[in-house]
Design a protein around this motif. Sequence first.
Motif, PDB file in Angstrom:
ATOM      1  N   LEU A 293      66.823 -86.838 -46.413  1.00 17.68           N
ATOM      2  CA  LEU A 293      66.023 -87.287 -45.276  1.00 17.68           C
ATOM      3  C   LEU A 293      66.816 -88.284 -44.432  1.00 17.68           C
ATOM      4  CD1 LEU A 293      63.334 -87.336 -43.725  1.00 17.68           C
ATOM      5  CD2 LEU A 293      62.590 -89.166 -45.262  1.00 17.68           C
ATOM      6  N   PHE A 294      67.510 -89.211 -45.084  1.00 18.94           N
ATOM      7  CA  PHE A 294      68.303 -90.203 -44.352  1.00 18.94           C
ATOM      8  C   PHE A 294      69.407 -89.523 -43.539  1.00 18.94           C
ATOM      9  CE2 PHE A 294      67.436 -94.102 -47.302  1.00 18.94           C
ATOM     10  CZ  PHE A 294      66.086 -93.981 -47.016  1.00 18.94           C
ATOM     11  N   LYS A 295      70.017 -88.503 -44.124  1.00 15.83           N
ATOM     12  CA  LYS A 295      71.066 -87.764 -43.418  1.00 15.83           C
ATOM     13  C   LYS A 295      70.500 -87.100 -42.159  1.00 15.83           C
ATOM     14  CE  LYS A 295      74.507 -84.096 -44.090  1.00 15.83           C
ATOM     15  NZ  LYS A 295      75.060 -83.107 -45.041  1.00 15.83           N
ATOM     16  N   ALA A 296      69.307 -86.524 -42.290  1.00 15.94           N
ATOM     17  CA  ALA A 296      68.661 -85.882 -41.140  1.00 15.94           C
ATOM     18  C   ALA A 296      68.327 -86.902 -40.056  1.00 15.94           C
ATOM     19  CB  ALA A 296      67.405 -85.154 -41.587  1.00 15.94           C
ATOM     20  N   LEU A 297      67.822 -88.062 -40.459  1.00 15.51           N
ATOM     21  CA  LEU A 297      67.476 -89.104 -39.492  1.00 15.51           C
ATOM     22  C   LEU A 297      68.717 -89.638 -38.773  1.00 15.51           C
ATOM     23  CD1 LEU A 297      64.800 -90.990 -41.611  1.00 15.51           C
ATOM     24  CD2 LEU A 297      64.376 -89.720 -39.495  1.00 15.51           C
ATOM     25  N   ASP A 298      69.801 -89.813 -39.502  1.00 17.04           N
ATOM     26  CA  ASP A 298      71.055 -90.251 -38.877  1.00 17.04           C
ATOM     27  C   ASP A 298      71.553 -89.210 -37.872  1.00 17.04           C
ATOM     28  OD1 ASP A 298      71.320 -92.734 -40.101  1.00 17.04           O
ATOM     29  OD2 ASP A 298      72.337 -91.898 -41.854  1.00 17.04           O
ATOM     30  N   LYS A 299      71.399 -87.946 -38.246  1.00 13.91           N
ATOM     31  CA  LYS A 299      71.815 -86.850 -37.374  1.00 13.91           C
ATOM     32  C   LYS A 299      71.007 -86.853 -36.075  1.00 13.91           C
ATOM     33  CE  LYS A 299      72.544 -81.826 -37.787  1.00 13.91           C
ATOM     34  NZ  LYS A 299      72.336 -80.680 -38.700  1.00 13.91           N
ATOM     35  N   MET A 300      69.697 -87.058 -36.192  1.00 11.96           N
ATOM     36  CA  MET A 300      68.846 -87.084 -35.004  1.00 11.96           C
ATOM     37  C   MET A 300      69.128 -88.311 -34.145  1.00 11.96           C
ATOM     38  SD  MET A 300      65.196 -85.405 -36.068  1.00 11.96           S
ATOM     39  CE  MET A 300      64.957 -86.264 -37.606  1.00 11.96           C
ATOM     40  N   LYS A 301      69.387 -89.439 -34.796  1.00 11.48           N
ATOM     41  CA  LYS A 301      69.710 -90.652 -34.038  1.00 11.48           C
ATOM     42  C   LYS A 301      70.992 -90.453 -33.237  1.00 11.48           C
ATOM     43  CE  LYS A 301      69.865 -95.670 -34.543  1.00 11.48           C
ATOM     44  NZ  LYS A 301      70.921 -95.845 -33.532  1.00 11.48           N
ATOM     45  N   ALA A 302      71.976 -89.795 -33.845  1.00 12.75           N
ATOM     46  CA  ALA A 302      73.236 -89.526 -33.153  1.00 12.75           C
ATOM     47  C   ALA A 302      73.007 -88.618 -31.945  1.00 12.75           C
ATOM     48  CB  ALA A 302      74.241 -88.903 -34.114  1.00 12.75           C
ATOM     49  N   LYS A 303      72.128 -87.596 -32.111  1.00 12.43           N
ATOM     50  CA  LYS A 303      71.808 -86.704 -31.007  1.00 12.43           C
ATOM     51  C   LYS A 303      71.122 -87.453 -29.870  1.00 12.43           C
ATOM     52  CE  LYS A 303      73.009 -82.400 -32.008  1.00 12.43           C
ATOM     53  NZ  LYS A 303      73.800 -81.558 -31.080  1.00 12.43           N
ATOM     54  N   LEU A 304      70.210 -88.340 -30.228  1.00 12.02           N
ATOM     55  CA  LEU A 304      69.505 -89.106 -29.206  1.00 12.02           C
ATOM     56  C   LEU A 304      70.456 -90.017 -28.452  1.00 12.02           C
ATOM     57  CD1 LEU A 304      66.280 -90.069 -31.181  1.00 12.02           C
ATOM     58  CD2 LEU A 304      66.427 -88.505 -29.243  1.00 12.02           C
ATOM     59  N   ASP A 305      71.429 -90.577 -29.163  1.00  8.56           N
ATOM     60  CA  ASP A 305      72.410 -91.452 -28.519  1.00  8.56           C
ATOM     61  C   ASP A 305      73.224 -90.702 -27.479  1.00  8.56           C
ATOM     62  OD1 ASP A 305      71.551 -93.594 -29.985  1.00  8.56           O
ATOM     63  OD2 ASP A 305      73.128 -93.437 -31.508  1.00  8.56           O
ATOM     64  N   GLU A 306      73.403 -89.378 -27.674  1.00 10.61           N
ATOM     65  CA  GLU A 306      74.147 -88.573 -26.702  1.00 10.61           C
ATOM     66  C   GLU A 306      73.427 -88.545 -25.360  1.00 10.61           C
ATOM     67  OE1 GLU A 306      74.853 -84.638 -28.111  1.00 10.61           O
ATOM     68  OE2 GLU A 306      75.891 -85.311 -29.936  1.00 10.61           O
ATOM     69  N   PHE A 307      72.071 -88.575 -25.408  1.00  9.47           N
ATOM     70  CA  PHE A 307      71.303 -88.518 -24.181  1.00  9.47           C
ATOM     71  C   PHE A 307      71.296 -89.849 -23.435  1.00  9.47           C
ATOM     72  CE2 PHE A 307      69.040 -85.040 -26.509  1.00  9.47           C
ATOM     73  CZ  PHE A 307      69.443 -84.036 -25.654  1.00  9.47           C
ATOM     74  N   HIS A 308      71.434 -90.935 -24.172  1.00 12.65           N
ATOM     75  CA  HIS A 308      71.339 -92.254 -23.553  1.00 12.65           C
ATOM     76  C   HIS A 308      72.723 -92.751 -23.157  1.00 12.65           C
ATOM     77  CE1 HIS A 308      67.487 -91.954 -25.757  1.00 12.65           C
ATOM     78  NE2 HIS A 308      67.042 -92.545 -24.670  1.00 12.65           N
ATOM     79  N   VAL A 309      73.305 -92.044 -22.192  1.00 14.59           N
ATOM     80  CA  VAL A 309      74.613 -92.415 -21.669  1.00 14.59           C
ATOM     81  C   VAL A 309      74.432 -93.588 -20.714  1.00 14.59           C
ATOM     82  CG1 VAL A 309      76.603 -91.547 -20.384  1.00 14.59           C
ATOM     83  CG2 VAL A 309      75.276 -90.013 -21.841  1.00 14.59           C
ATOM     84  N   PRO A 310      75.332 -94.591 -20.738  1.00 12.95           N
ATOM     85  CA  PRO A 310      75.217 -95.681 -19.773  1.00 12.95           C
ATOM     86  C   PRO A 310      75.171 -95.154 -18.346  1.00 12.95           C
ATOM     87  CG  PRO A 310      76.874 -96.185 -21.431  1.00 12.95           C
ATOM     88  CD  PRO A 310      76.449 -94.777 -21.669  1.00 12.95           C
TER      89      PRO A 310
END
Length: 303
Positions: free
Chosen positions: A108-125
Amino acid sequence: MNILIVDDEPDSLLEIGAYLNKFGRFDTYELCSNPLEALEKAKQSPFQVALLDIEMPEMNGLDLAEKLLALYPQIGVAFITAYNHYATEAFEVNAIDYILKPIREERLFKALDKMKAKLDEFHVPKEDIPVVPVNRDTLTITMFGKFAIRMGDHLIKWNRQKAAELFAYLLDKKEQPVHKEKLCELLWPDSDPQKALVNLQTSIHAIRKTFLIRYADHLSIEYSGNSYMLRLKDVIIDVEQFEDLIKKAEESHDRAFLEQAVSLYGGDYLEEDGWHWAEAKKVWLQRKYLAAVQELKRNKKSS
């Protein structure tokens, strides 16, 4: 990030909640045992991540995921289920991960880290985002001549040509559901069914990545009943304008409408793209155009 967890099994919900408390890297989470209740909560408050069971009463997790993606195109979705035979369908709705029960904490933690990384891709400065020129609110689609989509003066580029063809076909069938098997047979006729399905999923993902980050107000792709459907809002399409003007000319006998329609005809329908499925409509529109030209010539001679 705010996390929505939906599972009709109370013990599973409590277990996931306990794991999330240990994970810690989030703002809030909401536990729901009813998918309809979860959807209402999502309408009231945005979530960045959704962990969804698949087999639930009233609405299954796949349908719920599509509705959440329609509300929040950037939401990260992972499915938590006891059955592995849903994997293909899960990734068709753009899921980031697929977790089998019984749930292991590290998985579960691995999946959450994966999703967090994906979300960070969208939040470009903001300084790293290319500036789209003026008239940002006008999305225009050209289908006469060469297929092209513009936001104001900005030409939207495609990284995958098959994704462009898929989008054009769904646009051709605008607001009509098209079964995934038909899309696979049409666009990848020489591929085996499983490979074609993977290609379709990849192309759908490319379309969503191209449009839904910046242009979600104008379009969405819905998935239901194994079919995809394109919905548009506040979009200018040259072919639709042409057809509307021809209809007005036929009803009013006003040559001004014919002149406007003829001026819009910038070449045969999708002629530069060479997509075989467009041939029938190309011939139909060509006949309408030639008839309009002939009518204008007759009007000119009689005046």
